[in-house]
Design a protein around this motif. Structure first.
Motif, PDB file in Angstrom:
ATOM      1  N   UNK A 196       0.825  -1.215   0.000  1.00 17.86           N
ATOM      2  CA  UNK A 196       0.000   0.000   0.000  1.00 17.86           C
ATOM      3  C   UNK A 196       0.854   1.258   0.000  1.00 17.86           C
ATOM      4  N   UNK A 197       1.958   1.229   0.739  1.00 20.21           N
ATOM      5  CA  UNK A 197       2.874   2.372   0.727  1.00 20.21           C
ATOM      6  C   UNK A 197       3.447   2.589  -0.674  1.00 20.21           C
ATOM      7  N   UNK A 198       3.885   1.508  -1.306  1.00 18.47           N
ATOM      8  CA  UNK A 198       4.449   1.612  -2.660  1.00 18.47           C
ATOM      9  C   UNK A 198       3.389   2.111  -3.639  1.00 18.47           C
ATOM     10  N   UNK A 199       2.190   1.562  -3.543  1.00 18.20           N
ATOM     11  CA  UNK A 199       1.094   1.975  -4.423  1.00 18.20           C
ATOM     12  C   UNK A 199       0.808   3.473  -4.259  1.00 18.20           C
ATOM     13  N   UNK A 200       0.836   3.969  -3.026  1.00 18.61           N
ATOM     14  CA  UNK A 200       0.599   5.395  -2.775  1.00 18.61           C
ATOM     15  C   UNK A 200       1.685   6.263  -3.405  1.00 18.61           C
ATOM     16  N   UNK A 201       2.895   5.710  -3.566  1.00 19.36           N
ATOM     17  CA  UNK A 201       4.003   6.433  -4.217  1.00 19.36           C
ATOM     18  C   UNK A 201       4.006   6.238  -5.728  1.00 19.36           C
TER      19      UNK A 201
END
Length: 143
Positions: free
Chosen positions: A67-72
């Protein structure tokens, strides 16, 4: 395919988590009822032992990283669980628990090469397990 299975490498019955309750840059809270499933691949005979709560915690870490990567706007690097520390269990088995499990993971340290998290798993407000886990990260997949 569930939305969570699209984020992590765990597929079919091995994707143990069902719903993200909330998350931010530092932590995530999920819930699931897969501990009750007769198709849970971690079952041994008719039981699912508490030691498998570590896998629930590790999957929470993977979902959080994705989710962190997707948000970036990127894709999470693949990870390999390399250690569990200070793990405590407060039950013997979990397949007989009637309601959802609540899994929380808190990022303690993150770099391009590794991550460390603490995790807790609870049921109906009772702590079942807690500990820390470390993951070594590989190369981030090309977009």
């Amino acid at each position: 395919m569930s939305a969570l299975a699209a984020l992590i490498p765990h597929q079919a019955d091995m994707c143990l988590l069902e719903r993200v309750i909330e998350w931010n840059d530092e932590s995530i809270h999920l819930e699931t009822t897969t501990h009750r499933s007769l198709q849970n691949p971690l079952r041994s005979g008719d039981e699912l032992h508490a030691v498998h709560l570590c896998e629930y915690g590790a999957q929470a870490m993977a979902v959080h990283g994705a989710l962190q990567a997707q948000a970036r706007g990127s894709t999470a690097a693949p990870g390999m669980l390399v250690s569990l520390r200070a793990v405590e269990f407060h039950c013997d088995r979990i397949d007989d628990l009637p309601g959802p499990l609540h899994i929380q993971a808190q990022c303690l340290q993150a770099s391009a090469a590794s991550q460390q998290y603490s995790f807790t798993v609870s049921h109906a407000g009772t702590l079942l397990a807690q500990g820390r886990a470390a993951v070594v990260l590989g190369e981030t997949p090309a977009a």
